[in-house]
Design a protein around this motif. Sequence first.
Motif, short mmCIF file in Angstrom:
data_model
loop_
_atom_site.label_atom_id
_atom_site.label_comp_id
_atom_site.label_asym_id
_atom_site.label_seq_id
_atom_site.Cartn_x
_atom_site.Cartn_y
_atom_site.Cartn_z
N ASP A 27 29.81 -98.11 -54.79
CA ASP A 27 29.39 -96.93 -54.03
C ASP A 27 27.89 -97.05 -53.73
O ASP A 27 27.06 -97.02 -54.65
N PRO A 28 27.53 -97.20 -52.44
CA PRO A 28 26.12 -97.42 -52.09
C PRO A 28 25.19 -96.34 -52.62
O PRO A 28 24.05 -96.62 -52.99
N GLU A 29 25.67 -95.10 -52.67
CA GLU A 29 24.82 -94.01 -53.14
C GLU A 29 24.45 -94.19 -54.61
O GLU A 29 23.36 -93.83 -55.05
N ILE A 30 25.38 -94.76 -55.38
CA ILE A 30 25.12 -94.98 -56.81
C ILE A 30 24.30 -96.25 -57.03
O ILE A 30 23.30 -96.24 -57.75
N ILE A 31 24.71 -97.34 -56.37
CA ILE A 31 24.06 -98.61 -56.70
C ILE A 31 22.61 -98.69 -56.22
O ILE A 31 21.85 -99.50 -56.72
N GLN A 32 22.23 -97.82 -55.29
CA GLN A 32 20.81 -97.83 -54.89
C GLN A 32 19.90 -97.57 -56.10
O GLN A 32 18.75 -97.97 -56.12
N HIS A 155 15.94 -102.77 -51.75
CA HIS A 155 17.05 -101.94 -51.30
C HIS A 155 16.99 -101.81 -49.78
O HIS A 155 15.97 -101.38 -49.24
N ASP A 156 18.08 -102.21 -49.12
CA ASP A 156 18.15 -102.13 -47.65
C ASP A 156 16.94 -102.79 -46.98
O ASP A 156 16.33 -102.21 -46.08
N GLY A 157 16.57 -103.97 -47.48
CA GLY A 157 15.50 -104.73 -46.84
C GLY A 157 14.10 -104.26 -47.16
O GLY A 157 13.13 -104.77 -46.59
N LYS A 158 13.96 -103.28 -48.07
CA LYS A 158 12.62 -102.79 -48.40
C LYS A 158 12.42 -102.85 -49.91
O LYS A 158 13.36 -102.59 -50.67
N PHE A 159 11.21 -103.20 -50.33
CA PHE A 159 10.91 -103.26 -51.76
C PHE A 159 10.39 -101.92 -52.27
O PHE A 159 9.56 -101.28 -51.60
#
Length: 176
Positions: A27-32, A155-159
């Motif tokens: 689940d992307p919302e959790i793994i972020q 995360h999503d290409g940003k540190f």
Amino acid sequence: MILKGKKTILRPIKLSDAPRFVRWMNDPEIIQYLSIRNPVTLEGEKEWIKSLKKNKNDIILAIDTDKGVHIGSIGIHRINKEHQRATLGINIGDKNYWGKGYGSDVFRSILKYCFGELGLHRVELEVHETNPRAKRMYEKSGFIFEGVKRQANLHDGKFYDNIVMSILKQEWEKKK
Ligand SMILES: CC(C)(COP(=O)(O)OP(=O)(O)OC[C@H]1O[C@@H](n2cnc3c(N)ncnc32)[C@H](O)[C@@H]1OP(=O)(O)O)[C@@H](O)C(=O)NCCC(=O)NCCS
């Protein structure tokens, strides 16, 4: 091992818990908020659960509510007896249970176990800068801001930065 709190029960993870972990860990919302980035499979999670018994440096438990609903997991990682320290990691995967005091209850039980039973002196953790709910829960539990690991997670290409927090045995004793 079973640890009972006011709202939660911490217990060993069973193979039958695997499908829930697969759902939460994809689940992307959790793994972020976690360090995991690659997709997780049912086979992989079953292997992970089987490996837990052999692992001497980590204790990972399932979080159940007092009604017996499995909502997540809590890990005491990198237990270092020589330096009496360890690192915590928590995930409440069932979002219906976020922000209702379950995490705080888990932390009361786990800190009592870490300082009381494991004989630790220091418990630390890392939290992503973008996770105010977790930061608040850790502060409420007595953790103190210690420093920043700059750009430690992608995360999503940003540190993003990771915040390091810790609690010492004497601080926990004063608080309880
Ligand atoms: C982080 C987590 C463990 C916290 O557990 P929880 O049961 O949700 O937390 P609690 O309800 O005990 O406490 C949360 C606190 O944060 C506050 N809070 C909630 N959302 C917030 C936000 N967006 N900003 C600031 N504070 C917030 C709540 O009001 C509460 O504080 P209060 O009791 O003073 O009102 C849980 O939400 C979770 O597992 N989330 C997903 C994965 C994750 O983030 N894991 C941690 C990785 S470091």
